[in-house]
Design a protein around this motif. Structure first.
Motif, short mmCIF file in Angstrom:
data_model
loop_
_atom_site.label_atom_id
_atom_site.label_comp_id
_atom_site.label_asym_id
_atom_site.label_seq_id
_atom_site.Cartn_x
_atom_site.Cartn_y
_atom_site.Cartn_z
N GLY A 1 34.38 35.73 42.22
CA GLY A 1 35.13 36.85 42.41
C GLY A 1 34.33 38.19 42.64
N LYS A 2 33.42 38.16 41.60
CA LYS A 2 32.62 39.49 41.38
C LYS A 2 31.69 39.80 42.43
N VAL A 3 30.79 38.78 42.97
CA VAL A 3 29.97 38.95 43.72
C VAL A 3 30.58 39.14 45.40
N THR A 4 31.54 38.78 45.39
CA THR A 4 32.33 38.76 46.63
C THR A 4 32.89 40.08 46.79
N GLY A 5 33.02 40.63 45.79
CA GLY A 5 33.94 42.23 45.83
C GLY A 5 35.33 41.94 45.66
N GLU A 6 35.85 40.75 45.52
CA GLU A 6 37.39 40.71 45.42
C GLU A 6 38.26 40.99 44.13
N GLU A 7 37.36 40.91 43.13
CA GLU A 7 38.12 41.12 41.92
C GLU A 7 38.52 42.31 41.71
N GLU A 8 37.74 43.62 41.92
CA GLU A 8 38.44 45.14 41.94
C GLU A 8 38.57 45.54 43.02
N ILE A 9 39.48 45.09 43.89
CA ILE A 9 39.53 45.41 45.27
C ILE A 9 39.79 46.87 45.54
N TRP A 10 40.61 47.63 44.38
CA TRP A 10 40.97 48.98 44.48
C TRP A 10 40.03 49.91 43.71
N SER A 11 39.52 49.45 42.78
CA SER A 11 38.71 50.40 42.07
C SER A 11 37.27 50.18 42.28
N HIS A 12 36.73 49.24 42.96
CA HIS A 12 35.48 48.79 43.18
C HIS A 12 34.43 48.95 42.28
N THR A 13 35.15 48.49 41.15
CA THR A 13 34.19 48.59 39.94
C THR A 13 33.68 47.27 39.34
N ASP A 14 33.44 46.32 40.30
CA ASP A 14 33.14 44.93 40.14
C ASP A 14 31.73 44.88 39.46
N LEU A 15 30.92 45.81 39.47
CA LEU A 15 29.60 45.40 38.92
C LEU A 15 29.57 45.56 37.66
N TRP A 16 30.61 46.24 36.81
CA TRP A 16 30.83 46.47 35.48
C TRP A 16 31.34 45.06 35.07
N ASP A 17 32.21 44.44 35.89
CA ASP A 17 32.60 43.05 35.45
C ASP A 17 31.60 41.95 35.76
N PHE A 18 30.91 42.10 36.52
CA PHE A 18 29.54 41.24 37.17
C PHE A 18 28.70 41.35 35.76
N GLN A 19 28.24 42.61 35.34
CA GLN A 19 27.46 42.49 34.01
C GLN A 19 28.05 41.88 33.01
N ALA A 20 29.26 42.27 32.70
CA ALA A 20 30.15 41.56 31.63
C ALA A 20 30.15 40.13 31.45
N ASN A 21 30.53 39.55 32.83
CA ASN A 21 30.41 37.91 32.90
C ASN A 21 28.81 37.55 32.40
N VAL A 22 27.95 38.36 32.97
CA VAL A 22 26.55 37.72 32.81
C VAL A 22 25.91 37.87 31.07
N ASP A 23 26.46 38.95 30.69
CA ASP A 23 26.47 38.99 29.45
C ASP A 23 26.97 38.09 28.56
N GLY A 24 28.14 37.69 28.82
CA GLY A 24 28.91 36.51 28.20
C GLY A 24 28.21 35.19 28.35
N ALA A 25 27.75 34.85 29.50
CA ALA A 25 26.98 33.55 29.76
C ALA A 25 25.74 33.64 29.12
#
Length: 386
Positions: free
Chosen positions: A286-310
């Protein structure tokens, strides 16, 4: 929202799940009672057996249909995800390996990766092979469990607080402030996303993307509000004040329900390891494809958070891995660092650049780093339990 392997609810014994990569073809099993062949088509989900003795079960899933499919082993309630494999393309196969105690379960194939799937009951009978962790590792395991439980509870607490601030801003029409807080609040969801997704009823109500909606499904949650805050230039009717209040209050209610459930959870060391892998799958799908935050384009915040959790999940079991497979530990540490370096290059004073501002080369570099980390991370659970 994707559907990675979820961390299960409280269990008295470890429950392990891991999967292999897509391969062509499938051998139909070795005669082992714990090996079950699954054939998924567009309208059927055929299992070679509907019961097995407890212990390490291996589901060999082959997609003979025309659509991408998924396979799930669910708890008796049909909601709790015990293990899953997803994104199985036509004529491809994957394996789900689950260390399951005796009990009643539900299997499901999901052609097209939507809906409740094609379901059937599955029974695991008690046997002499039960999941276990070596007594020599108990001190390390105990510390890992304690630390991870505290981490998840802390992130859930912060999610409640930030969501409350966010919905108050949104309901009062302070849209600029709400837009600024939106990715910061979602960070706490994304860090524990595999835990949140283990609650099959809450996740669709809180994190469904518009593109993933089923026919007739009501769209609620974060992404419904996201679209209203970042509306398309044409063809969109803004929500009324009453509609805003309804969606905001619904999100807050579900967030509080999630928090109450999280506070009751306990974990096993294999679930922590699988949670780390599951969060990287979230990034990849989802995040690396840019599909998660299709309206806000804030995917890198999500990307970082998933990496943090992992990373937090991995670091919790890292001392165990260093004892059992030091080479794997070294590789994972290095690849987490390499991915983090790429993410840090996209930081700004307010967070990150927007995803649609990344060049194709930058997206490809991130994708390559995710894939490079995902490969060894798939071996984490096996290493912890070896």
């Amino acid at each position: 929202m994707r559907k990675p392997l979820a961390i299960a609810l409280v269990a008295a014994v470890p429950l392990v799940a891991a999967c292999t990569e897509n391969t062509r073809g499938d051998d139909s099993g070795s005669g082992d009672a714990r090996t079950v062949s699954v054939t998924s088509t567009d309208d059927a989900c055929d299992l070679s057996a509907v019961d097995a003795p407890s212990g390490t079960l291996r589901f060999k899933v082959t997609n003979d249909g025309s659509q991408v499919t998924e396979f799930y082993l669910l708890g008796e309630d049909g909601l709790r995800i015990v293990g899953e494999v997803e994104n199985i393309g036509p004529q491809l196969s994957r394996e789900l390996v689950v260390n399951a105690p005796a009990g009643s379960y539900v299997t499901a194939c999901k052609p097209g990766m939507k809906g409740d799937g094609i379901r059937a009951d599955f029974t695991v009978s008690k046997s002499d092979e039960e999941p276990a962790v070596s007594a020599d590792d108990q001190q390390l395991v105990g510390q890992a469990l304690k630390n991870y439980q505290a981490y998840v509870q802390d992130q859930s607490d912060q999610l409640v607080a930030k969501t409350q601030q966010f919905v108050e801003l949104y309901e009062s029409g302070r849209d600029d402030e709400a837009r600024a807080l939106y990715p910061e609040a979602r960070v706490h969801w994304e860090r524990i996303e595999t835990v949140a997704e283990s609650f099959g009823d809450l996740d669709p109500m809180m994190d469904a993307r518009e593109a993933d909606l089923e026919e007739g499904q009501e769209w609620t949650g974060w992404h419904r509000i996201e679209k209203d805050l970042w509306p398309p230039a044409t063809g969109y009717t803004p929500l009324t004040d009453q509609e805003r209040a309804t969606y905001a209050e619904d999100l807050m209610k579900n967030t509080e329900t999630l928090d109450k459930r999280v506070q009751r959870l306990t974990y096993t060391v294999d679930q922590i390891a699988n949670g780390s892998r599951g969060l990287l799958e979230e990034v990849a799908t989802g995040k690396v494809t840019g599909e998660e935050e299709i309206w806000s384009h804030t995917d890198l915040w999500d990307f970082q958070a998933n990496v943090d959790g992992a990373r937090v999940a991995y670091e919790g079991v890292q001392p165990i891995v260093e004892q059992k497979d030091p080479e794997l530990a070294t590789t994972l540490t290095a690849r987490f660092a390499a991915l983090q370096k790429l993410l840090d290059a996209q930081r700004t004073d307010t967070g990150f650049v927007y995803y649609d501002d990344l060049s194709q080369d930058q997206v490809q570099q991130l994708s390559n780093a995710v894939n490079a980390l995902s490969e060894p991370l798939a071996n984490l659970t096996a290493a912890v339990l070896s």
